[in-house]
Design a protein around this motif. Structure first.
Motif, PDB file in Angstrom:
ATOM      1  N   ARG A 125       0.845  -1.198   0.000  1.00 23.59           N
ATOM      2  CA  ARG A 125       0.000   0.000   0.000  1.00 23.59           C
ATOM      3  C   ARG A 125       0.884   1.253   0.000  1.00 23.59           C
ATOM      4  N   THR A 126       0.255   2.378  -0.215  1.00 26.29           N
ATOM      5  CA  THR A 126       0.900   3.682  -0.054  1.00 26.29           C
ATOM      6  C   THR A 126      -0.016   4.570   0.773  1.00 26.29           C
ATOM      7  N   GLU A 127       0.484   5.734   1.184  1.00 21.59           N
ATOM      8  CA  GLU A 127      -0.295   6.765   1.881  1.00 21.59           C
ATOM      9  C   GLU A 127      -0.977   6.252   3.141  1.00 21.59           C
ATOM     10  N   PHE A 128      -0.300   5.390   3.892  1.00 14.77           N
ATOM     11  CA  PHE A 128      -0.841   4.890   5.148  1.00 14.77           C
ATOM     12  C   PHE A 128      -0.364   5.765   6.305  1.00 14.77           C
ATOM     13  N   ALA A 129      -1.054   5.673   7.448  1.00 15.21           N
ATOM     14  CA  ALA A 129      -0.668   6.382   8.664  1.00 15.21           C
ATOM     15  C   ALA A 129       0.184   5.453   9.514  1.00 15.21           C
ATOM     16  N   PHE A 130       1.168   6.032  10.238  1.00 14.42           N
ATOM     17  CA  PHE A 130       2.200   5.212  10.858  1.00 14.42           C
ATOM     18  C   PHE A 130       2.725   5.929  12.101  1.00 14.42           C
ATOM     19  N   ALA A 131       2.745   5.274  13.268  1.00 14.09           N
ATOM     20  CA  ALA A 131       3.272   5.885  14.492  1.00 14.09           C
ATOM     21  C   ALA A 131       3.574   4.803  15.514  1.00 14.09           C
ATOM     22  N   TYR A 132       4.397   5.131  16.526  1.00  8.87           N
ATOM     23  CA  TYR A 132       4.761   4.195  17.590  1.00  8.87           C
ATOM     24  C   TYR A 132       3.940   4.483  18.837  1.00  8.87           C
ATOM     25  N   ASP A 133       3.275   3.443  19.375  1.00  5.86           N
ATOM     26  CA  ASP A 133       2.504   3.509  20.603  1.00  5.86           C
ATOM     27  C   ASP A 133       3.425   3.072  21.740  1.00  5.86           C
ATOM     28  N   ALA A 134       3.975   4.063  22.489  1.00  6.86           N
ATOM     29  CA  ALA A 134       4.992   3.756  23.492  1.00  6.86           C
ATOM     30  C   ALA A 134       4.421   2.982  24.672  1.00  6.86           C
ATOM     31  N   ALA A 135       3.164   3.238  25.080  1.00  9.41           N
ATOM     32  CA  ALA A 135       2.582   2.543  26.221  1.00  9.41           C
ATOM     33  C   ALA A 135       2.433   1.056  25.947  1.00  9.41           C
ATOM     34  N   ARG A 136       2.104   0.730  24.727  1.00  9.22           N
ATOM     35  CA  ARG A 136       1.870  -0.668  24.372  1.00  9.22           C
ATOM     36  C   ARG A 136       3.035  -1.259  23.593  1.00  9.22           C
ATOM     37  N   GLN A 137       4.045  -0.460  23.333  1.00  8.00           N
ATOM     38  CA  GLN A 137       5.269  -0.908  22.677  1.00  8.00           C
ATOM     39  C   GLN A 137       4.970  -1.581  21.328  1.00  8.00           C
ATOM     40  N   ARG A 138       4.179  -0.868  20.544  1.00  6.17           N
ATOM     41  CA  ARG A 138       3.796  -1.364  19.229  1.00  6.17           C
ATOM     42  C   ARG A 138       3.856  -0.223  18.207  1.00  6.17           C
ATOM     43  N   VAL A 139       4.274  -0.517  16.995  1.00  7.01           N
ATOM     44  CA  VAL A 139       4.123   0.407  15.877  1.00  7.01           C
ATOM     45  C   VAL A 139       2.753   0.175  15.272  1.00  7.01           C
ATOM     46  N   VAL A 140       1.997   1.266  15.066  1.00  2.13           N
ATOM     47  CA  VAL A 140       0.628   1.174  14.548  1.00  2.13           C
ATOM     48  C   VAL A 140       0.608   1.643  13.098  1.00  2.13           C
ATOM     49  N   LEU A 141      -0.035   0.861  12.239  1.00  2.00           N
ATOM     50  CA  LEU A 141      -0.235   1.208  10.822  1.00  2.00           C
ATOM     51  C   LEU A 141      -1.727   1.202  10.540  1.00  2.00           C
ATOM     52  N   PHE A 142      -2.200   2.266   9.883  1.00  2.00           N
ATOM     53  CA  PHE A 142      -3.624   2.334   9.537  1.00  2.00           C
ATOM     54  C   PHE A 142      -3.822   2.752   8.088  1.00  2.00           C
ATOM     55  N   GLY A 143      -4.720   2.013   7.401  1.00  2.00           N
ATOM     56  CA  GLY A 143      -5.261   2.422   6.114  1.00  2.00           C
ATOM     57  C   GLY A 143      -4.255   2.565   5.001  1.00  2.00           C
ATOM     58  N   GLY A 144      -4.534   3.502   4.108  1.00  2.00           N
ATOM     59  CA  GLY A 144      -3.730   3.694   2.913  1.00  2.00           C
ATOM     60  C   GLY A 144      -4.514   3.333   1.676  1.00  2.00           C
ATOM     61  N   VAL A 145      -3.812   3.209   0.572  1.00  2.00           N
ATOM     62  CA  VAL A 145      -4.453   2.859  -0.691  1.00  2.00           C
ATOM     63  C   VAL A 145      -3.634   1.777  -1.376  1.00  2.00           C
ATOM     64  N   ALA A 156      -6.863   7.317   2.728  1.00  2.00           N
ATOM     65  CA  ALA A 156      -5.413   7.391   2.538  1.00  2.00           C
ATOM     66  C   ALA A 156      -4.983   8.810   2.850  1.00  2.00           C
ATOM     67  N   GLY A 157      -3.698   8.995   3.118  1.00  2.00           N
ATOM     68  CA  GLY A 157      -3.175  10.334   3.376  1.00  2.00           C
ATOM     69  C   GLY A 157      -3.505  10.883   4.741  1.00  2.00           C
ATOM     70  N   ALA A 158      -4.122  10.065   5.638  1.00  2.00           N
ATOM     71  CA  ALA A 158      -4.310  10.504   7.019  1.00  2.00           C
ATOM     72  C   ALA A 158      -2.953  10.521   7.723  1.00  2.00           C
ATOM     73  N   ARG A 159      -2.882  11.230   8.838  1.00  2.00           N
ATOM     74  CA  ARG A 159      -1.641  11.276   9.601  1.00  2.00           C
ATOM     75  C   ARG A 159      -1.915  10.872  11.046  1.00  2.00           C
ATOM     76  N   LEU A 160      -0.889  10.270  11.671  1.00  2.66           N
ATOM     77  CA  LEU A 160      -1.007   9.686  12.995  1.00  2.66           C
ATOM     78  C   LEU A 160       0.128  10.220  13.869  1.00  2.66           C
ATOM     79  N   ALA A 161      -0.186  10.663  15.090  1.00  7.94           N
ATOM     80  CA  ALA A 161       0.819  11.113  16.051  1.00  7.94           C
ATOM     81  C   ALA A 161       0.453  10.551  17.417  1.00  7.94           C
ATOM     82  N   TYR A 162       1.436  10.059  18.152  1.00  8.30           N
ATOM     83  CA  TYR A 162       1.170   9.442  19.449  1.00  8.30           C
ATOM     84  C   TYR A 162       1.262  10.467  20.566  1.00  8.30           C
ATOM     85  N   ASP A 163       0.212  10.485  21.437  1.00  8.46           N
ATOM     86  CA  ASP A 163       0.132  11.381  22.589  1.00  8.46           C
ATOM     87  C   ASP A 163       0.487  10.572  23.832  1.00  8.46           C
TER      88      ASP A 163
END
Length: 735
Positions: free
Chosen positions: A177-197, A230-237
């Protein structure tokens, strides 16, 4: 700094009868006085970019915890957000790629390698391995940068350990895929990937959620989730232990302004009172110091790109900095509005549509106007400033594939008024209009009307404030479009250059002048190459017609030329542009420079660019602190003066002076300041970083003012009186 620059200022105590100019330094007022700063009429000018103009491409953002700044990057610039202003940085090298905070460093991974940002410059880092283009996230637990390939044909997962890239072969991983959202979840120690095209028989938009645990990818099955996009953005709080997702685009024409949060089990839709407008491909990161998600820019494929800044506090979005200017790409119209001391811009087109926006440039920033009535959306129209009547005149243009327009409008500073002259030119686009001040007429020439057999016009018209008057002439340029005209006020002539000539399928290199009675072709000793789609404006301060950009059948141009009434001369101005066609230029009398708008860019052609130049070394040794400063641009963001590499938690002192010296003080240290006019105390943070800010007033009289800076930090082992000295920095206030 030169002697000429140094004599521009003196202390107010030495000339109390002069006018004070206030500079705000963290609450302290430093008063300096500007004596006359005259810019020679023939001084060499150059192009400077207005602060944080959108220049195309996708921005990346990362929070630099050592310095408490959000860093913003694309291939054309590096900026920093201090919580109030975007600060323009000026590294010697500008990398591209994905930006991330990793291993206590702000780094970018791009086609040119891995680069590290230290607040001063980008430095290429040695590494092995060659990963593909992809999105990156930093796994702080495992101290690895995780990359997932952006591709429609193949899935790849890579990790970087700080020295080398490693290609991984997990048993399962997300489909390509392309244009997926991507960020690291520090509390759960996982990289999260969502959606895309993804790609099937056509684009396939996705809304699946995947997590990477350092060994394998796992598909999650939340009960609620955002719709495909697609093209959404993800940031970890980290304060709220949520991954925040915003925006994206779905099926054709669908753009989202939704805010979602991932808690590790489910996606939850948030409904804040305030929200950024619908967009995708924005830059997003989390500001740890201020506990906010910072969002900048993005693109809406209907309305164009944005350059606004928002912050998410977990409950609501707050707009912190508005759009910095119009988002037009080309075919807009722009002219001085002398009656209101503004530059006026209207309309233009982008990839999927036309605009009917009215914008004013006041010399320092863009402001969008909302008149009760306005011309229809369009591109290819022309405008001119009728200075005697204090009206801006607009004629013609085109919307989509429709017939060319033949309407006449006037802007009175508040509203657009449609005029109904008894005689009018035929509908057209890509014509040129300019105001002849000596004869108090708006002059229009050329253009074309698209049809089964396009018509290219060679007619001259004048607007007298009530009617269009056809002017016959014994000589005239051949019919053309996409040419440019400017009024040479010193010689009282309308100057025309270039344009596309359909009859010969060429781009003209002809120079013509209109004297109010007839056209005359000139034959200067030097001439720019033939072109169309270029822009011209008269620089009244330097009494030159300035021309920039354009294209011909073979190539595009990034050059700048000047016409002095006798000959064309190439300018040595540094180009900021990746490609210019269909841009526009106008002279800003308020700020006394030429302003250019094109391809999301606002730039100024000025003889006095703002500068911040480091000099000297302060104290010998590699551990001496380093002082840097952003450039003091009139009306720009607050000037940021930064001290790097001080001792952690050390008290620091910033000094400001009107003159410089080179005085050794022992221990291998040198004092560069003469009689400081102000000092500002600060304390370095745990990373040895300290900063103070200076507001630059919107006052053109400060152009050319010079100041000198140096900083001092407490160091028990310091070589001079228990202190260590920074280098010096010389500032010149300008554009």
């Amino acid at each position: 700094m030169s002697t000429q620059e140094e004599r521009a200022v003196t202390k107010s105590t030495m000339a109390s009868e002069a006018t004070d100019r206030g500079w705000r330094l963290t609450g302290v007022i430093v008063r300096v006085v500007l004596l006359s700063v005259a810019v020679p009429a023939v001084a060499q000018s150059t192009w400077v970019q207005a602060p944080l103009s959108y220049t195309g491409g996708y921005y990346q953002a990362a929070y630099d915890g050592a310095r408490g700044r959000t860093v913003l990057l694309n291939s054309s610039g590096t900026w920093e957000w201090d919580g109030d202003h975007w600060l323009a940085m000026h590294p010697t090298v500008q990398p591209d790629g994905r930006l991330i905070r990793a291993r206590d460093r702000t780094v970018t991974f791009g086609s040119r390698g891995i680069w590290e940002w230290d607040g001063i410059d980008w430095t290429l880092q040695p590494t092995s391995g060659s990963p593909p283009d992809g999105e990156v996230a930093y796994d702080s637990t495992r101290q690895r940068v995780v990359l997932f390939k952006r591709d429609w044909s193949r899935s790849e997962t890579w990790e970087w350990d700080g020295a080398r890239w490693v290609y991984l072969t997990p048993t399962t991983q997300p489909p390509p895929r392309t244009e997926f959202a991507f960020a690291y979840d520090a509390a759960r120690q996982r990289v999260v990937l969502f959606g895309g095209v993804a790609n099937g028989s056509g684009p396939i938009y996705l809304n699946d959620t995947w997590e990477w645990d350092g060994t394998n990818w796992a598909l999650r099955a939340p009960s609620t989730r955002p719709t495909v996009r697609a093209g959404a953005r993800l940031a970890y709080d980290p304060a709220r232990q949520r991954a925040v997702l915003f925006g994206g685009h779905g099926l054709p024409g669908v753009i989202y302004a939704e805010t979602w949060e991932w808690d590790g089990a489910n996606w939850n839709r948030r409904t804040p009172v305030n929200s950024p407008s619908a967009r995708s491909d924005q830059a997003m990161t989390y500001d740890v110091g201020r506990q906010r998600v910072v969002l900048f820019g993005g693109v809406n494929y209907t309305t164009g790109p944005s350059t606004d800044t928002w912050e998410w506090d977990g409950t609501n979005w707050t707009q912190r900095a508005p759009n910095h200017g119009p988002a037009v790409m080309y075919s807009h119209a722009m002219t001085p509005d002398s009656g209101r001391q503004r530059v006026l811009l209207f309309g233009g087109s982008w990839s999927l549509g036309f605009f009917a926006d009215t914008w004013e440039w006041d010399g320092f920033r863009w402001r969008r106007r909302t008149p009760a009535q306005a011309p229809s959306p369009r591109g290819g129209h022309a405008m001119a400033d009728d200075a005697a009547r204090q009206r801006v005149v607009l004629f013609g243009g085109r919307v989509g594939g429709g017939s060319p327009l033949a309407d006449t409008w006037e802007w009175d500073g508040t509203n657009w008024i449609r005029r109904a002259p008894t005689q009018s030119p035929s509908g057209r686009e890509a014509h040129a209009m300019v105001y002849d001040a000596a004869r108090q007429r708006v002059v229009m020439f050329g253009g074309y009307a698209a049809s089964a057999r396009p018509v290219y016009y060679a007619d001259t018209w004048e607007w007298d404030g009530g009617n269009w008057i056809y002017r016959s002439s014994t000589r005239r340029p051949i019919g053309r479009a996409d040419h440019a005209m400017a009024y040479d006020a010193a010689r009282q002539r309308v100057v025309l250059f270039g344009g596309y000539i359909a009859s010969s399928n060429t781009d003209s290199a002809e120079t013509w002048e209109w004297d109010g009675t007839d056209w005359t072709q000139l034959h200067p000793a030097h001439s720019p190459p033939g072109r169309s789609g270029h822009a011209m404006a008269y620089d009244a301060l330097r009494q030159r017609v300035v021309m920039c950009g354009g294209q011909n059948r073979n190539s595009g141009f990034l050059d700048t030329w000047e016409w002095d009434g006798v000959d064309w001369r190439p300018s040595q101005a540094i180009s900021l542009f990746s490609g210019l066609h269909g841009h526009r230029m106008a002279y800003d009398a308020t700020r006394q420079n030429v302003v250019l708008v094109g391809r999301y860019l606002t730039a100024l052609f000025t003889a006095t660019p703002a500068t911040a130049k480091a000099f000297g070394s302060g104290c010998t040794g590699d551990d001496a602190p380093v002082l840097t400063s952003t450039r003091p641009q009139l009306g720009g963001p607050a000037l940021s003066v930064d001290l790097h590499r001080a001792r952690p938690r050390a008290p620091c002192l910033f000094g400001f002076s009107l003159g410089a010296q080179n005085q050794p003080v022992g221990g291998g240290c040198t004092l560069y300041l003469q009689s400081p006019i102000e000092t500002v105390a600060a304390v370095a943070n745990a990373a040895g970083f300290a900063s103070c800010s200076v507001s630059v007033p919107d006052d053109i009289a400060l152009r050319g003012l010079s100041l000198f800076l140096q900083a001092f930090a407490v160091d028990p082992q310091g070589p001079a009186f228990g202190l260590t000295f920074s280098n010096g920095v010389g500032l010149l206030v300008g554009d």
